[in-house]
Write a protein that holds these residues in place. Sequence first.
Motif, PDB file in Angstrom:
ATOM      1  N   ALA A  11      -4.840  -3.427   2.352  1.00 26.20           N
ATOM      2  CA  ALA A  11      -4.341  -2.731   1.234  1.00 26.20           C
ATOM      3  C   ALA A  11      -5.032  -2.492   0.108  1.00 26.20           C
ATOM      4  CB  ALA A  11      -3.027  -3.590   0.794  1.00 26.20           C
ATOM      5  N   GLU A  12      -6.062  -3.373  -0.195  1.00 24.76           N
ATOM      6  CA  GLU A  12      -7.090  -3.038  -1.170  1.00 24.76           C
ATOM      7  C   GLU A  12      -7.930  -2.030  -0.875  1.00 24.76           C
ATOM      8  OE1 GLU A  12     -10.768  -5.452  -3.274  1.00 24.76           O
ATOM      9  OE2 GLU A  12      -9.004  -6.526  -2.777  1.00 24.76           O
ATOM     10  N   GLN A  13      -8.527  -2.110   0.250  1.00 28.37           N
ATOM     11  CA  GLN A  13      -9.437  -0.863   0.627  1.00 28.37           C
ATOM     12  C   GLN A  13      -8.517   0.441   0.862  1.00 28.37           C
ATOM     13  OE1 GLN A  13      -9.420   0.236   4.220  1.00 28.37           O
ATOM     14  NE2 GLN A  13     -11.040   1.627   4.099  1.00 28.37           N
ATOM     15  N   GLY A  14      -7.308   0.332   1.328  1.00 25.25           N
ATOM     16  CA  GLY A  14      -6.518   1.517   1.263  1.00 25.25           C
ATOM     17  C   GLY A  14      -6.337   2.196  -0.302  1.00 25.25           C
ATOM     18  N   ALA A  15      -6.316   1.533  -1.020  1.00 20.48           N
ATOM     19  CA  ALA A  15      -6.105   1.926  -2.451  1.00 20.48           C
ATOM     20  C   ALA A  15      -7.283   2.601  -2.962  1.00 20.48           C
ATOM     21  CB  ALA A  15      -5.809   0.757  -3.542  1.00 20.48           C
ATOM     22  N   VAL A  16      -8.357   2.122  -2.450  1.00 18.09           N
ATOM     23  CA  VAL A  16      -9.693   2.317  -2.713  1.00 18.09           C
ATOM     24  C   VAL A  16      -9.927   3.965  -2.154  1.00 18.09           C
ATOM     25  CG1 VAL A  16     -12.332   2.421  -2.447  1.00 18.09           C
ATOM     26  CG2 VAL A  16     -10.825   0.396  -3.287  1.00 18.09           C
ATOM     27  N   VAL A  26      -7.435  13.392   4.760  1.00 19.99           N
ATOM     28  CA  VAL A  26      -6.563  12.763   5.752  1.00 19.99           C
ATOM     29  C   VAL A  26      -6.738  11.246   5.425  1.00 19.99           C
ATOM     30  CG1 VAL A  26      -5.811  12.395   7.797  1.00 19.99           C
ATOM     31  CG2 VAL A  26      -6.863  14.457   7.471  1.00 19.99           C
ATOM     32  N   LEU A  27      -5.630  10.404   5.080  1.00 21.33           N
ATOM     33  CA  LEU A  27      -5.522   9.115   5.247  1.00 21.33           C
ATOM     34  C   LEU A  27      -4.842   8.649   6.354  1.00 21.33           C
ATOM     35  CD1 LEU A  27      -4.423   7.626   1.495  1.00 21.33           C
ATOM     36  CD2 LEU A  27      -6.782   7.845   2.711  1.00 21.33           C
ATOM     37  N   VAL A  28      -5.690   7.836   7.165  1.00 21.84           N
ATOM     38  CA  VAL A  28      -5.075   7.450   8.368  1.00 21.84           C
ATOM     39  C   VAL A  28      -4.514   5.814   7.937  1.00 21.84           C
ATOM     40  CG1 VAL A  28      -5.778   6.582  10.762  1.00 21.84           C
ATOM     41  CG2 VAL A  28      -6.908   8.591   9.763  1.00 21.84           C
ATOM     42  N   LEU A  29      -3.311   5.614   8.326  1.00 22.21           N
ATOM     43  CA  LEU A  29      -2.687   4.669   7.635  1.00 22.21           C
ATOM     44  C   LEU A  29      -2.073   3.856   8.703  1.00 22.21           C
ATOM     45  CD1 LEU A  29      -1.090   6.366   4.680  1.00 22.21           C
ATOM     46  CD2 LEU A  29      -2.951   4.770   4.542  1.00 22.21           C
ATOM     47  N   PRO A  30      -2.450   2.694   9.264  1.00 24.63           N
ATOM     48  CA  PRO A  30      -1.773   1.908  10.388  1.00 24.63           C
ATOM     49  C   PRO A  30      -0.320   1.349   9.743  1.00 24.63           C
ATOM     50  CG  PRO A  30      -4.058   1.406  10.482  1.00 24.63           C
ATOM     51  CD  PRO A  30      -3.760   2.145   9.194  1.00 24.63           C
ATOM     52  N   GLY A  31       0.746   1.266  10.397  1.00 23.32           N
ATOM     53  CA  GLY A  31       1.960   1.005   9.797  1.00 23.32           C
ATOM     54  C   GLY A  31       1.939  -0.421   9.001  1.00 23.32           C
ATOM     55  N   LEU A  65       0.671  -1.332   0.044  1.00 25.16           N
ATOM     56  CA  LEU A  65      -0.005  -0.138   0.121  1.00 25.16           C
ATOM     57  C   LEU A  65       0.814   1.283   0.048  1.00 25.16           C
ATOM     58  CD1 LEU A  65      -2.626   1.484   0.260  1.00 25.16           C
ATOM     59  CD2 LEU A  65      -2.621   1.168   2.756  1.00 25.16           C
ATOM     60  N   ALA A  66       1.963   1.299   0.539  1.00 23.55           N
ATOM     61  CA  ALA A  66       2.996   2.332   0.794  1.00 23.55           C
ATOM     62  C   ALA A  66       3.371   2.708  -0.619  1.00 23.55           C
ATOM     63  CB  ALA A  66       4.127   2.128   1.616  1.00 23.55           C
ATOM     64  N   ASP A  67       3.781   1.599  -1.421  1.00 23.69           N
ATOM     65  CA  ASP A  67       4.075   1.967  -2.898  1.00 23.69           C
ATOM     66  C   ASP A  67       3.090   2.338  -3.944  1.00 23.69           C
ATOM     67  OD1 ASP A  67       6.898   1.150  -2.565  1.00 23.69           O
ATOM     68  OD2 ASP A  67       6.527  -0.803  -2.692  1.00 23.69           O
ATOM     69  N   ILE A  68       1.938   1.918  -3.577  1.00 24.57           N
ATOM     70  CA  ILE A  68       0.794   2.328  -4.126  1.00 24.57           C
ATOM     71  C   ILE A  68       0.443   3.780  -4.095  1.00 24.57           C
ATOM     72  CG2 ILE A  68      -1.879   1.999  -4.599  1.00 24.57           C
ATOM     73  CD1 ILE A  68      -1.538  -0.841  -4.084  1.00 24.57           C
ATOM     74  N   ILE A  69       0.594   4.246  -2.954  1.00 26.85           N
ATOM     75  CA  ILE A  69       0.279   5.729  -2.493  1.00 26.85           C
ATOM     76  C   ILE A  69       1.316   6.627  -3.339  1.00 26.85           C
ATOM     77  CG2 ILE A  69       0.317   7.310  -0.509  1.00 26.85           C
ATOM     78  CD1 ILE A  69      -0.697   5.088   1.202  1.00 26.85           C
ATOM     79  N   THR A 115      -1.118  -5.943  -2.418  1.00 31.70           N
ATOM     80  CA  THR A 115      -2.205  -6.079  -3.288  1.00 31.70           C
ATOM     81  C   THR A 115      -1.808  -5.855  -4.579  1.00 31.70           C
ATOM     82  OG1 THR A 115      -4.620  -5.371  -3.485  1.00 31.70           O
ATOM     83  CG2 THR A 115      -3.087  -3.807  -3.049  1.00 31.70           C
ATOM     84  N   ASP A 116      -2.674  -6.587  -5.639  1.00 31.25           N
ATOM     85  CA  ASP A 116      -2.446  -6.297  -7.075  1.00 31.25           C
ATOM     86  C   ASP A 116      -3.844  -5.454  -7.421  1.00 31.25           C
ATOM     87  OD1 ASP A 116      -4.570  -8.293  -6.775  1.00 31.25           O
ATOM     88  OD2 ASP A 116      -3.259  -9.680  -7.936  1.00 31.25           O
ATOM     89  N   TYR A 117      -4.605  -4.945  -6.737  1.00 31.07           N
ATOM     90  CA  TYR A 117      -5.820  -4.324  -6.991  1.00 31.07           C
ATOM     91  C   TYR A 117      -5.625  -3.391  -7.749  1.00 31.07           C
ATOM     92  CZ  TYR A 117     -10.104  -1.643  -6.463  1.00 31.07           C
ATOM     93  OH  TYR A 117     -11.262  -0.836  -6.707  1.00 31.07           O
ATOM     94  N   GLU A 118      -6.522  -3.192  -8.980  1.00 32.51           N
ATOM     95  CA  GLU A 118      -6.438  -2.019  -9.861  1.00 32.51           C
ATOM     96  C   GLU A 118      -7.648  -1.576 -10.472  1.00 32.51           C
ATOM     97  OE1 GLU A 118      -4.124  -3.715 -13.314  1.00 32.51           O
ATOM     98  OE2 GLU A 118      -2.071  -3.468 -12.241  1.00 32.51           O
ATOM     99  N   GLY A 119      -8.599  -1.439  -9.620  1.00 27.13           N
ATOM    100  CA  GLY A 119     -10.015  -0.937  -9.893  1.00 27.13           C
ATOM    101  C   GLY A 119     -10.225   0.409  -9.540  1.00 27.13           C
ATOM    102  N   ILE A 120     -10.830   1.053  -8.695  1.00 29.12           N
ATOM    103  CA  ILE A 120     -11.105   2.334  -8.554  1.00 29.12           C
ATOM    104  C   ILE A 120      -9.855   3.198  -8.579  1.00 29.12           C
ATOM    105  CG2 ILE A 120     -12.055   3.989  -6.897  1.00 29.12           C
ATOM    106  CD1 ILE A 120     -14.262   1.839  -6.303  1.00 29.12           C
TER     107      ILE A 120
END
Length: 583
Positions: A134-139, A156-161, A5-9, A168-173
Amino acid sequence: MADTLADIIIKKLEEVGVTRIFGLVGDSLNPIVDAVRRSDQIEWIHVRNEEAAAFAAGSYSLATGELGVCAASCGPGNTHLIQGLYDSHRNGAKVLALASHIPSRQIGSHYFQETHPEQIFAECSGYCEMANSAEQGAVILHHALQSTLGGHGVSVLVLPGDVTMEKTDYEGIITSELATEAPVVVPPQSQVEDLAKAINEAKTVALFCGRGVKDARAEVLELAGKIKSPIGHALGGKMFIQHDNPYDVGMSGLLGYGSCHEACTSADLLIMLGTDFPYSDFLPDKNVAQVDINSQAIGRRTKVTHPVVGDVGATIRALIPLIEEKTDRSFLDKMLKKHASLLEKIVEAYTNGVEEHTPIHPEYAADILDDLAADDAIFTVDTGMNNVWAARYITNMSGKRTLLGSFRHGTMANSLPHAMGAAYSGRQTIAICGDGGLGMLLGELLTVKLHQIPVKIIVFNNSSLGMVKLEMLVAGLQEFQTDHAPVDFAAIGNAVGIPSTRITDPKLVRDGLTHALHAPGPQLVDIVTDPNALSVPPDITMSMLFGFGKAAAATVLDGGVGKMLTMAKSNLRNIPASLTELT
């Protein structure tokens, strides 16, 4: 291929053009920081307090129109963000805050540094959600970006470490296109017709403008010309409407100057254009029209009889064909004449013939700074008396200059971190700092030095909290704890490696400012100014006079006659013009 998720962000931020993140590394934020380390595009700007990171992200956005990003670690790191996020949200900045959180397994267990970020940030954001996977975080990353870039303030994105390290390989929204262009809100025809009728029936009309006139300057001037209306402004509207304005009558409120207050309160009809000016005492409560894109702002400050919900520009374009041109400009001319007189008696009083006055008149220094700054300079200004000096003396706005401050949140210590962010616009950036504000976030001088941020830090150093002093006197209270021991900020600046100079002689102000503004990199100029130079508004009420008199009597009875005499001498130039207004 799965990413954390960090890389996705970070990859998504690269896609939207982010080139820097303001923050302080540590703890649960480390996966995000490591992703930044591996980015070829995004630079980490290491601040000393997360509060400054949020200020800087907000001012960067306001200066460039682009997304500003700040980040903080869990617990205290998050709570430090709060001040700057309130300011950014209320200023309408496009800011994404990455607020890391404790390990998700520990949430709700009174864990070390545990807070509830979704609750903490709810009031200072338009969107605030926590990533649970990770998937919900990407959304929700998409939702957060769409919200802030769409004009809904801070996200604000609240992100537990631990969640930021999930893959995740999610590529939707997350791959959705972002809609960033603001809509034009056209007002209902019935409201336009009602306002047109009110204008046609009124013998005299005054316009009072806020930052909502930003893209409607031509329309406002056309309207004023057709109905022979003076134009006043709140501080938020200053840089958009004041320059080259033949109908300008200045600014209202305690920071104000000129004939704006009289024009607004004596006209048959006052039209508030794109302003949420908060000080009801300076507004009339009869026959007021208000045009605002935000329907929640209508009638919030005074009684409004002609509400219009829509863009200022769209509203005026709809109005023009419906209103009759007025031929009598006696009201306009009277207000313009009075405005010129008040400018001479009040605003110019402290800038002429004071080359020998020590301590230096702050108005004199501000006037010289206005003369020397670049045509497209960005000024950031601390809350308090510096707001007054900027409002009254930074007048050469030219349509290219920008004035940034904590005009809605009203916090101290904003000027330097605002300048840190704005300087990345590439324009000359000047921080007008009070000694109180600079002292509060003094550590950010280290940030300026570390990254060689080319800000010009101009300290109006009066060893006093001047606005608080004025507030006490107006309320009839003796000033108390507003003055403090002198501080040599030039010595501090030089000690941390920022070229700095201290000015006590008014004859050296021009040369000192000229050198600082043209020298490369960061510069600090510490100007020792008169602590007794107070902001006397052009419209003094009997209650203000009573408060001053009561405070003066108490001070004298307490053995402070010398103190009152010194203050009177410092402000004597303002008194005749002010008292004239009461007769």
